[in-house]
Structures are given as C-alpha cells and as structure tokens.
Design a protein around this motif. Structure first.
Motif, short mmCIF file in Angstrom:
data_model
loop_
_atom_site.label_atom_id
_atom_site.label_comp_id
_atom_site.label_asym_id
_atom_site.label_seq_id
_atom_site.Cartn_x
_atom_site.Cartn_y
_atom_site.Cartn_z
N UNK A 1 -89.19 -38.04 -83.90
CA UNK A 1 -88.56 -37.32 -85.00
C UNK A 1 -88.69 -38.06 -86.32
N UNK A 2 -89.05 -39.31 -86.28
CA UNK A 2 -89.26 -40.09 -87.51
C UNK A 2 -90.68 -39.94 -88.04
N UNK A 3 -91.59 -39.49 -87.20
CA UNK A 3 -92.99 -39.40 -87.59
C UNK A 3 -93.29 -38.10 -88.32
N UNK A 4 -94.17 -38.21 -89.31
CA UNK A 4 -94.71 -37.01 -89.95
C UNK A 4 -95.95 -36.62 -89.17
N UNK A 5 -96.16 -35.32 -88.97
CA UNK A 5 -97.28 -34.86 -88.16
C UNK A 5 -97.73 -33.49 -88.61
N UNK A 6 -98.87 -33.04 -88.10
CA UNK A 6 -99.39 -31.72 -88.46
C UNK A 6 -98.46 -30.61 -88.00
N UNK A 7 -97.60 -30.89 -87.03
CA UNK A 7 -96.64 -29.89 -86.58
C UNK A 7 -95.40 -29.84 -87.46
N UNK A 8 -95.29 -30.77 -88.41
CA UNK A 8 -94.11 -30.85 -89.28
C UNK A 8 -94.38 -30.19 -90.63
N UNK A 9 -95.56 -30.43 -91.19
CA UNK A 9 -95.85 -29.86 -92.50
C UNK A 9 -97.25 -30.20 -92.96
N UNK A 10 -97.53 -29.92 -94.23
CA UNK A 10 -98.86 -30.15 -94.80
C UNK A 10 -99.23 -31.62 -94.73
N UNK A 11 -100.47 -31.87 -94.39
CA UNK A 11 -100.96 -33.23 -94.17
C UNK A 11 -102.28 -33.37 -94.92
N UNK A 12 -102.25 -33.45 -96.26
CA UNK A 12 -103.48 -33.32 -97.07
C UNK A 12 -104.33 -34.58 -97.13
N UNK B 1 -98.49 -45.68 -105.45
CA UNK B 1 -97.16 -45.21 -105.87
C UNK B 1 -97.03 -43.70 -105.69
N UNK B 2 -98.10 -42.96 -106.01
CA UNK B 2 -98.08 -41.52 -105.79
C UNK B 2 -97.88 -41.22 -104.31
N UNK B 3 -98.60 -41.95 -103.47
CA UNK B 3 -98.51 -41.74 -102.03
C UNK B 3 -97.09 -41.97 -101.54
N UNK B 4 -96.47 -43.06 -101.98
CA UNK B 4 -95.11 -43.38 -101.53
C UNK B 4 -94.09 -42.38 -102.07
N UNK B 5 -94.29 -41.92 -103.28
CA UNK B 5 -93.34 -40.97 -103.88
C UNK B 5 -93.47 -39.59 -103.24
N UNK C 1 -101.94 -38.00 -99.53
CA UNK C 1 -103.39 -37.85 -99.37
C UNK C 1 -104.02 -39.22 -99.13
N UNK C 2 -105.30 -39.23 -98.84
CA UNK C 2 -106.04 -40.49 -98.79
C UNK C 2 -106.07 -41.09 -100.20
N UNK C 3 -105.86 -42.39 -100.30
CA UNK C 3 -105.85 -43.02 -101.62
C UNK C 3 -106.93 -44.09 -101.72
N UNK C 4 -107.34 -44.35 -102.96
CA UNK C 4 -108.32 -45.39 -103.28
C UNK C 4 -109.64 -45.21 -102.51
N UNK C 5 -110.00 -43.97 -102.27
CA UNK C 5 -111.26 -43.66 -101.61
C UNK C 5 -111.69 -42.26 -102.03
N UNK D 1 -114.26 -43.93 -107.43
CA UNK D 1 -113.26 -43.38 -108.35
C UNK D 1 -112.05 -44.31 -108.35
N UNK D 2 -111.68 -44.79 -109.53
CA UNK D 2 -110.56 -45.72 -109.64
C UNK D 2 -109.24 -45.00 -109.37
N UNK D 3 -108.41 -45.61 -108.52
CA UNK D 3 -107.11 -45.05 -108.16
C UNK D 3 -107.23 -43.60 -107.69
N UNK D 4 -108.15 -43.39 -106.77
CA UNK D 4 -108.45 -42.04 -106.30
C UNK D 4 -107.35 -41.48 -105.40
N UNK D 5 -107.15 -40.17 -105.51
CA UNK D 5 -106.32 -39.40 -104.60
C UNK D 5 -107.24 -38.36 -103.97
N UNK D 6 -107.52 -38.50 -102.70
CA UNK D 6 -108.48 -37.62 -102.02
C UNK D 6 -107.68 -36.56 -101.26
#
Length: 510
Positions: free
Chosen positions: A79-90, A417-421, A430-434, A438-443
């Motif tokens: 119940x603590x984990x985020x998963x594809x059955x819980x919501x959007x997972x971009x 910071x975006x990821x944590x917020x 989302x995937x970050x820094x990849x 691309x500097x400070x990428x949000x994939x």
C-alpha cells in the motif's frame, strides 16, 4: 524496537504508520506459519554431500512469524508503493502502462502454468502452437522473418542481437570491432556493446534531435559491425532519415539493430523491417503489457531478417510440415547457431500473457494503441508548453522531453526537485536527467492507457509544481516529498555509506 523510518520509533508496529518495521523486527523465535507432516523419507547425512569445512557453523537467522503478521506486513508495504494499478506512471522510455488483469488470469490456467517444460512435444501441442503463433505475430509486427523467444528481458535481447551480429560477421570471415550508437541511446546499449566485445562509437545528434547523417557517414568503415538505435528515438522523435541511415550502414556491410523499447509508438503503423533493420528485440513488458519490473521474469524476444535465421538460438518451436502425427515440434540448432540462451524455452508464461494481449487487440487494436500513445504524448506536450521548457517543441511520438528551464536552474532548482514534488501531488515522477544530451531533462511518456481526465490531472500536477517553484524557490523544492512514507533521502550519503544488510544493532542514525 528499531525503526527504519525517518529515525522515529514506531508506536505500534502493526498499525501501518510511517515507520513500518523491517520483517526481522517482527520475528519471534519459535513462531511458525506452517507445519508440515513428517515423511518416511530418511534423513540424509550432511557430511556425505557437503564437506564439513564448507558447512555453516551457526544456524541461519531466518524470520519466524505467524501467517497473519506476514500477510499484514507485506500488504502494508504494497500500500506504500506507487504502481501502474494506482495511477499514471509517466516514466519516459520505460512505458509503464496498465496491465489488463485478464492476461494474468490466462497465465494461471493449468494448461499454461502447470506444464513441465520437459514434457514431450506430443503432449504439449497447444503450448507449441502458442509459441509458434506468437513468433509469427512478432514477425508480422516487426517485418522480420523469424524470431527466438528465449531471451529473458530487453537487456538479454540486446546481448542476443549483438551475438547474432558477431556470428554473422564471423561467418562472412570478418572480425569487425565497432558498433555505432546515437548519443541519445538507451543506457543499456553501450553496456551491451561492451559486454559483446565491441568498441562503442558515439554518433551525435543534430539540431533537430535526430542522428546526424553526415557525421554517421564519416564514421562508417569496414570495421563497423553495425548500429544500435531505436525509432522513434529516446527524445520521442521519429528518425526521418532512417532509410538513408540503413542504406549507409548496409553499404559498408554493417547490420542495423532495433532497440524495441519504443515499439509502442509504431505498432501496426510502420515496421522496423520496412525501415531496413536486420535485428529487432521486443520488450513485451513495455509493448504488450506484461508485468514490468519488480525483479520478476520478463521476456525480450529477438526477431531477425532472412539471412540471420541460421544463427538464431535453439531449439525453436516450429510447425512440422512432414509429420503425419504431430503438427508442432522442435527445430534443433544448426551448427551456425549462437547456442542456447535460456534454460528450456524462455520465460514462457510471460510469452503467454503477451500473446493474449495480441489476440485481444488484433491488428486494428494494436494500431489504436500506437495512435493513442502518440496522441496522449502530443496533447501533454502542448499542455505543458510555456510552463516548462520544451527543447524539441515539434510533433513527437509516444514521449517527449521537457526541462525546468534556465532561470530555475540558475536558482538552484533541478529536475530531481520536480520529480520529488510530483510525488507530493500523487503522481509517479517521469524519467529525469535522461537523455544526457538535454540538461535537467524530464522524459515524459503518458502511454495510451491513460484517459483524458487523468492526463489533465497530471498536467495540473506539473503546473502546480512549477508554480510552487516560482513562488517558493528551493525552500519547498529541496524538502519534497513531505507527505510520502519515505521522505527526501540523502542520496550522497546513501551512495557513500550504503547499508546493504539489516543489523539489529544498527539504526539509520549510524
């Protein structure tokens, strides 16, 4: 009681609060979940099997718990984990989309899951037919001539492709040493190339985010074994000059390897074989909605063009043309085969799930999967325009790249910071820094399984994060997430002082 969470003691370890104890802390000597009846099988003298010097001198410290406490503990953790059955997972590139439960049900059917892999072909005609039909479907989807189902995941598929590449060139009497990879490639590609014994040669991207064709041509020579790339690429952009790339690589005798990570974007629309690829691996967890991650079994089938069929691993399930009794059987490995890659027949139950997905969707359904994935990604890119920097702000495929922008970077804000917020907003990051280019990428990859309403909620979450950054700068950003079971971790400390094993005498404060 030692608490693993945020350094706070747990007031009640069974209530599922923020500081859930480890399973070892529930252990109580003598407590059991099951008791098994004695058998008439005689005890084996251990010394006759394992020499005394190799035997454990102290008993292994195993957890001793009641069934009730075990179930409660793992249920709380789930119940603590985020998963594809819980919501959007971009999660860009990884295509974390919802897995329909009907295919999990298929995998539990006795005729699928309760068959020993050593069963003679005469008793598993249904299984063999399933695998042959799945291979046929893969070849139709990818534009290839034949496939192996043995590789256990995408990375295993990459290794298989490189072994096939090497086998082909060795058969041709060539000892080629280099493999080209775009600078936007998946991180596993260069690792696989090195593991395959090749030298990595990086091909830069041009201003459009695509392979720089002129630089590619300059890098090509008769020492190049081939090129590894995916189309669309990891920026979510379609390689518009793929036909010219294929022609140039083939002219020097090289092969084209297709990383199937982004196949989700082109299902039923265009095929890698039509682009000129010789080898294609398919991540069934990304493309055909089988379970993804968690350390469980995966599958990464590899399909090839006609000339590479003799090098495929085996044995392969095939349709028998000249057998009056059996319709399906095994084709043994030819002398040119790269050999077996997996015990038995690969992770066959995963293949069964994937085949169910193909049957349920059909040709039109798969095309709709790709079209919807592309539509969702383009809608979200438009929605975030002006809120985040979009380095390649033009029609994309199934995913796109955003960035926090120069001003925020100057203020000490980062993609992390975006990821944590976003976690505070109730969404997976989302995937970050990849990709690294691309500097400070949000994939960001919203996938085809998310509704317009969910996409709007996700967009609002991104928008709220940007507003908080604008209003509060690093004050809130560097504290996030503040409402999750695990707070912001000290990543530098975790890397330098990693605690790999649990110790009853060691707390997180140590």
């Amino acid at each position: 009681m030692i608490s693993p969470g945020a350094g706070k003691a747990s007031s009640s370890p069974l209530m599922g609060n923020d500081s859930e104890p480890t399973i070892f802390e529930y252990s109580h000597r003598g407590r059991k979940s099951w008791s098994f009846a004695d058998t008439d099988i005689p005890d084996i003298e251990l010394d006759s099997i394992i020499p005394p010097q190799y035997q454990r001198q102290e008993p292994l410290e195993l957890v001793e718990m009641s069934e009730r406490d075990i179930v409660a503990h793992f249920t709380r953790l789930s119940q603590r984990n985020y998963a594809v059955d819980v919501g959007a997972y971009p999660l860009g590139s990884c295509t974390m989309k919802y897995n329909p439960k009907i295919f999990d049900y298929i995998a539990t059917l006795a005729g699928v899951s309760a068959v020993h892999p050593a069963t003679p072909a005469s008793s598993i005609q249904g299984w063999l037919e399933l695998m042959v039909n799945f291979e046929t479907s893969l070849c139709e989807i990818t534009g290839m001539a034949a496939a192996t189902l043995q590789p256990a995941a995408g990375a295993a598929g990459e290794m298989t492709g490189l072994l096939l590449m090497r086998a082909w060139h060795n058969h041709m009497g060539q000892n080629r040493k280099k493999v080209l990879i775009p600078d936007s490639a998946h991180g596993t590609n260069p690792a696989s190339v090195r593991l395959g014994g090749y030298e990595v040669v990086t091909v830069p991207s041009n201003s459009k985010g695509l392979v720089d064709l002129e630089v590619l041509k300059d890098l090509l020579d008769e020492d190049v074994a081939g090129i590894m790339l995916t189309n669309p690429n990891t920026l979510g952009l379609y390689e518009e000059e793929i036909a010219q790339i294929a022609k140039a690589v083939h002219e020097v005798g090289g092969l084209l390897y297709y990383d199937g990570a982004n196949l989700n974007a082109i299902l039923g629309v265009i095929r890698p074989g039509d682009m000129g690829f010789d080898i294609v691996h398919v991540n069934v967890h990304k493309t055909f909605a089988t379970p993804h991650g968690g350390g469980g079994p995966g599958a990464g089938p590899v399909a090839v063009s006609e000339k590479l069929i003799p090098f495929l691993p085996g044995p392969r399930p095939v349709r028998l043309e000249n057998d009056s009794v059996l319709k399906f059987g095994w084709q043994q490995m030819p002398s040119t085969s790269i050999g077996r890659l997996h015990s038995w027949h690969g992770n066959a139950v995963v293949i069964a799930r994937a085949y169910g997905y193909l049957l349920a969707n059909g040709a039109e359904g798969l095309r709709k999967v790709a079209n919807t994935a592309v539509l969702n990604a383009n809608w979200l890119r438009h929605r975030l325009r002006g809120i985040y920097e979009i380095p390649f702000d033009r029609p994309n495929m199934h995913e796109f790249i955003a960035s926090i922008g120069k001003e925020k970077r100057k203020a000490g804000l980062h993609a992390m910071d975006v990821a944590k917020m976003l976690l505070e907003q109730g969404f997976h990051a989302p995937t970050i820094n990849f990709p690294l280019i691309v500097e400070e990428a949000l994939m960001i990859e919203p996938t085809e399984t998310e509704s317009p309403q969910t996409l709007e909620q996700l967009a609002q979450a991104f928008e709220q994060v940007a507003k908080q950054m604008q209003d509060s700068g690093t004050e809130i950003a560097h504290q996030a997430p503040r409402n999750t079971p695990v707070r912001r971790l000290d990543e530098a400390r975790a890397a330098r002082k990693l605690i790999q094993t649990w110790d009853a005498n060691q707390t997180l404060q140590n």
